[in-house]
Design a protein around this motif. Structure first.
Motif, PDB file in Angstrom:
ATOM      1  N   PHE B  48       0.809  -1.220   0.000  1.00 27.03           N
ATOM      2  CA  PHE B  48       0.000   0.000   0.000  1.00 27.03           C
ATOM      3  C   PHE B  48       0.835   1.258   0.000  1.00 27.03           C
ATOM      4  N   ASN B  49       2.160   1.081  -0.061  1.00 25.73           N
ATOM      5  CA  ASN B  49       3.082   2.213  -0.083  1.00 25.73           C
ATOM      6  C   ASN B  49       2.847   3.165   1.101  1.00 25.73           C
ATOM      7  N   ILE B  50       2.794   2.580   2.285  1.00 22.87           N
ATOM      8  CA  ILE B  50       2.595   3.366   3.508  1.00 22.87           C
ATOM      9  C   ILE B  50       3.658   2.961   4.518  1.00 22.87           C
ATOM     10  N   ARG B  51       3.667   3.652   5.643  1.00 21.42           N
ATOM     11  CA  ARG B  51       4.626   3.335   6.689  1.00 21.42           C
ATOM     12  C   ARG B  51       3.895   3.331   8.015  1.00 21.42           C
ATOM     13  N   PHE B  52       4.050   2.250   8.784  1.00 24.91           N
ATOM     14  CA  PHE B  52       3.408   2.189  10.095  1.00 24.91           C
ATOM     15  C   PHE B  52       4.360   2.704  11.161  1.00 24.91           C
ATOM     16  N   GLU B  53       3.796   3.363  12.162  1.00 26.51           N
ATOM     17  CA  GLU B  53       4.618   3.774  13.295  1.00 26.51           C
ATOM     18  C   GLU B  53       4.749   2.617  14.264  1.00 26.51           C
ATOM     19  N   ASP B  54       5.764   2.711  15.113  1.00 27.06           N
ATOM     20  CA  ASP B  54       6.017   1.672  16.116  1.00 27.06           C
ATOM     21  C   ASP B  54       4.772   1.281  16.901  1.00 27.06           C
ATOM     22  N   GLU B  55       4.062   2.310  17.397  1.00 26.04           N
ATOM     23  CA  GLU B  55       2.886   2.053  18.240  1.00 26.04           C
ATOM     24  C   GLU B  55       1.800   1.342  17.445  1.00 26.04           C
ATOM     25  N   GLU B  56       1.715   1.685  16.144  1.00 29.31           N
ATOM     26  CA  GLU B  56       0.669   1.087  15.301  1.00 29.31           C
ATOM     27  C   GLU B  56       0.946  -0.390  15.045  1.00 29.31           C
ATOM     28  N   ILE B  57       2.215  -0.727  14.846  1.00 33.91           N
ATOM     29  CA  ILE B  57       2.580  -2.100  14.508  1.00 33.91           C
ATOM     30  C   ILE B  57       2.058  -3.079  15.547  1.00 33.91           C
ATOM     31  N   VAL B  58       2.219  -2.688  16.810  1.00 29.09           N
ATOM     32  CA  VAL B  58       1.810  -3.561  17.913  1.00 29.09           C
ATOM     33  C   VAL B  58       0.295  -3.786  17.899  1.00 29.09           C
ATOM     34  N   GLU B  59      -0.444  -2.795  17.417  1.00 30.46           N
ATOM     35  CA  GLU B  59      -1.905  -2.861  17.446  1.00 30.46           C
ATOM     36  C   GLU B  59      -2.506  -3.680  16.313  1.00 30.46           C
ATOM     37  N   LEU B  60      -1.734  -3.929  15.265  1.00 33.67           N
ATOM     38  CA  LEU B  60      -2.306  -4.555  14.062  1.00 33.67           C
ATOM     39  C   LEU B  60      -2.474  -6.058  14.212  1.00 33.67           C
ATOM     40  N   THR B  61      -3.286  -6.453  15.160  1.00 29.62           N
ATOM     41  CA  THR B  61      -3.376  -7.866  15.469  1.00 29.62           C
ATOM     42  C   THR B  61      -4.625  -8.549  14.935  1.00 29.62           C
ATOM     43  N   SER B  62      -5.383  -7.853  14.111  1.00 31.86           N
ATOM     44  CA  SER B  62      -6.557  -8.512  13.531  1.00 31.86           C
ATOM     45  C   SER B  62      -6.829  -7.931  12.147  1.00 31.86           C
ATOM     46  N   PHE B  63      -7.567  -8.669  11.351  1.00 29.12           N
ATOM     47  CA  PHE B  63      -7.895  -8.203  10.007  1.00 29.12           C
ATOM     48  C   PHE B  63      -8.649  -6.872  10.074  1.00 29.12           C
ATOM     49  N   VAL B  64      -9.575  -6.798  10.981  1.00 31.98           N
ATOM     50  CA  VAL B  64     -10.394  -5.586  11.100  1.00 31.98           C
ATOM     51  C   VAL B  64      -9.538  -4.351  11.393  1.00 31.98           C
ATOM     52  N   LYS B  65      -8.611  -4.503  12.353  1.00 31.33           N
ATOM     53  CA  LYS B  65      -7.753  -3.373  12.721  1.00 31.33           C
ATOM     54  C   LYS B  65      -6.853  -2.967  11.553  1.00 31.33           C
ATOM     55  N   ILE B  66      -6.379  -3.959  10.826  1.00 26.94           N
ATOM     56  CA  ILE B  66      -5.519  -3.675   9.672  1.00 26.94           C
ATOM     57  C   ILE B  66      -6.287  -2.866   8.643  1.00 26.94           C
ATOM     58  N   GLU B  67      -7.493  -3.337   8.339  1.00 31.47           N
ATOM     59  CA  GLU B  67      -8.300  -2.648   7.334  1.00 31.47           C
ATOM     60  C   GLU B  67      -8.574  -1.206   7.746  1.00 31.47           C
ATOM     61  N   GLU B  68      -8.922  -1.028   9.008  1.00 34.94           N
ATOM     62  CA  GLU B  68      -9.225   0.326   9.514  1.00 34.94           C
ATOM     63  C   GLU B  68      -8.022   1.236   9.382  1.00 34.94           C
TER      64      GLU B  68
END
Lengths: 574, 74
Positions: B48-68
């Protein structure tokens, strides 16, 4: 052609599902997290049909892992200086000399332990220690650098025979320092390197694996004109071609010749595949003042008028090597694409249009020849190849390249008595030596005379194909006496050989002559030491041979019986 | 975008895209461990040509959260 990370994972999965050959097991040991590297190496090797299975050891357990995985086909060790103790990249520079020595002793004994375990393994790749990622900012070297230097010296001194040491700074440089590291992941999970780095690394070490698996290339075959020297020998002559670093055009080619010599020195077969008269090329190789590549560097020569695919096939056969172990270098779109089409397993390299990129291109392909066991004996290998290739006693295999010629979409345009082409036609009579039936030289005034005379008809043609246009590349002067035509001159530039264009040109001329009421055509071939390739041209075109005297042969053709010999894949525009 | 995300997840976790449910989380997918989580981040960032921040990476633990999160970044 780079694939995305996601695509790569899928391709790897697919390959594994369909893999039929035995797996090539690679273990990657490290004191940092390098798991992401594994699919990159699998991908690079799988693309070369190697069923590579790459797995990582346990985190920070190089010593223990070295005991467990020593039987794997290949072991790669990423020993990162920054993690030999946690945070060494900042701790090192405030350590006392005693603390430094204690650290060095600890690490060198670990290195000893690892080497002891792995000394009988099949193949090891270890990255040299590096501080580049952390220290590139500084003008001065520091204690971290000192530790790095000492440990690298220790590696070099004690690495067992089966070990290849990788200068990881080169890979970091190729990737760029900034793009090599992912500090976000390094601080959160001790994964120092980026996927860009892994991509470059996997490509860089491929030659080591290929050498082990016998997939290294063994021969590099060069074209001559505009590949080993600037210019076309048949047109520019020995004095016109350039290959010295003192000339603007020659500078690139001198380097190329030295690179070829370097390969020959390492035992790689260097050969020639060129459309030229062989004695002309031999003369250059033995007497040209600027030639650097010599006969003793060249193991095999195919300097003839045959198609280059047949030549390469014969080279492989004569040297008893696989066709897939050959690298071929040529400047011509026509030849490179021909080889790519008929011999897809040959690595065909085209001399770049920007010549300053040419030496880089060759250097970039040096490691395809990488031989893990480079020894003195390699020069002897060249000599055996040479004696083998002199035994020319086998049947030549010729391939039909008609499909390729059709795909070129050749188009010719014929010009009759065109005033604007007088200069060019005269020039062609002076420059063309090889495809030239009578080698008569005519000044502009003389050609002007032919064009304006009712007793002569001048023909010229230009040609283009899907790669580009060649301009006016052939001419013919016909003398008319009553209803008989004499072909005084028939010639064509060697740039457009091998496409049967000469037959099309002759065909159009004969058609025209028949239309204007000519009954019979006479032709002459005068042998020189440069035009041997056309000695049977008129016979092949359907003429009858009338007589032969010394170096001349005369031919005739009755136009009553003449039927068009149309070459269907060459379009004619008038 | 849903399918794109599922395609990336299927490559990283070595599953069929069709087997990934909207309700899936790092607890429901067996191969979704910490190492594969890192790989997932890399793959999504590239896709998706994006960059996640450190805090965000830890939160991406489900499909729903990723999509959001990805929707909010594009």
């Amino acid at each position: 052609m780079e694939v995305t990370y996601t695509e790569m994972l899928k391709l790897n999965s697919e390959f594994k599902k369909n893999a039929k050959s035995e797996s090539y097991n690679v273990a990657v040991l490290s004191n940092i997290i390098i798991n992401q590297f594994c699919p990159f190496l699998e991908y690079e090797l799988q693309r070369a049909e190697v069923n590579a299975v790459v797995s990582s050891g346990n985190y920070d357990n190089i010593a223990q892992d070295s005991e467990v995985c020593k039987d794997q086909a290949l072991i790669i060790v990423f020993w990162e200086l920054c993690n030999i103790i946690d945070g060494l990249q900042y701790k090192a520079n405030v350590m006392t000399p005693n603390e430094t020595q204690a650290l060095l002793d600890k690490v060198t004994s670990e290195i000893d332990f690892v080497f002891q375990n792995l000394k009988n393994s099949r193949q090891i790749i270890i990255n040299k220690f590096s501080t580049l990622i952390f220290n590139h900012h500084f003008l001065r070297s520091n204690n971290f650098d000192l530790i790095c230097k000492q440990l690298n010296a220790y590696l070099e001194k004690n690495a067992p025979q089966n070990t290849v040491l990788i200068d990881i700074d080169k890979i970091i440089a190729k990737t760029s320092i900034q793009k090599s590291v992912d500090f976000r992941n390094f601080y959160s999970s001790k994964a120092l390197y980026s996927t860009d780095f892994y991509r470059t690394y996997a490509k860089y070490i491929k030659p080591v694996v290929f050498s082990i698996l016998g997939k290294a290339k063994k021969a590099v075959i060069f074209d001559c004109d505009n590949t080993l020297w600037a210019g076309i020998l048949g047109e520019d002559g020995e004095l016109g071609i350039q290959m010295s670093s003192t000339t603007k055009k020659g500078v690139y080619f001198e380097e190329i010749q030295y690179l070829a010599k370097q390969l020959a020195k390492k035992g790689i077969v260097v050969g020639l595949n060129s459309k030229n008269n062989d004695h002309d090329v031999d003369k250059v190789l033995s007497t040209h003042s600027d030639i650097r590549l010599s006969d003793k560097d060249i193991a095999i020569k195919k300097v003839n008028w045959n198609d280059k695919v047949s030549n390469l096939t014969q080279i492989a056969s004569q040297l008893n090597i696989g066709i897939d172990s050959i690298v071929f270098v040529d400047d011509s779109d026509f030849e490179v694409n021909l080889v790519k089409e008929y011999l897809p397993n040959v690595t065909a390299l085209q001399v770049p249009k920007q010549l300053y990129l040419y030496p880089e291109l060759i250097r970039d392909h040096f490691d395809v020849f990488y031989n893990i066991k480079e020894t003195e004996d390699d020069q002897k290998r060249i000599d055996t190849y040479k004696t083998q290739s002199l035994r020319d006693d086998f049947k030549a295999e010729f391939v039909s390249i008609e499909d390729y010629l059709i795909s070129l979409k050749l188009e010719m345009r014929i010009y009759i008595d065109d005033l604007q082409l007088i200069d060019r036609m005269s020039q062609l009579t002076h420059k063309t030596n090889q495809f030239n039936l009578t080698t008569k030289r005519y000044t502009v005034t003389e050609v002007d005379g032919f064009v304006n005379s009712n007793d002569y008809i001048t023909f010229a043609f230009d040609v283009k194909d899907r790669f580009g246009a060649f301009g006016i590349v052939g001419t013919s002067f016909i003398e008319i006496i009553n209803d008989i035509a004499f072909i005084d001159t028939f010639l064509m530039s060697c740039r457009v050989l091998g496409r049967n264009i000469e037959f099309s040109f002759l065909n159009e001329i004969l058609k025209h002559l028949k239309e204007i009421g000519i009954v019979s055509v006479k032709a002459l071939y005068v042998e020189t030491n440069k035009n041997a390739q056309v000695s049977h041209f008129y016979e092949r075109a359907g003429f009858d041979i009338e007589g032969k005297e010394g170096q001349q042969a005369t031919y005739s053709l009755s136009l009553n019986n003449f039927t068009e010999n149309k070459i269907t894949y060459i379009k004619i525009a008038k | 975008m849903k399918n794109q995300i599922k395609n990336v997840m299927s490559a990283v976790f070595e599953m069929n895209p069709g087997d990934i449910l909207d309700s899936d989380t790092s607890s429901t997918i067996e191969s979704w461990d910490s190492l594969n989580h890192m790989n997932l981040i890399v793959a999504l960032e590239e896709e998706f040509n994006i960059r996640f921040e450190d805090e965000e990476i830890v939160e991406l633990t489900s499909f729903v959260k990723i999509e959001e999160l990805i929707s909010s970044k594009i």
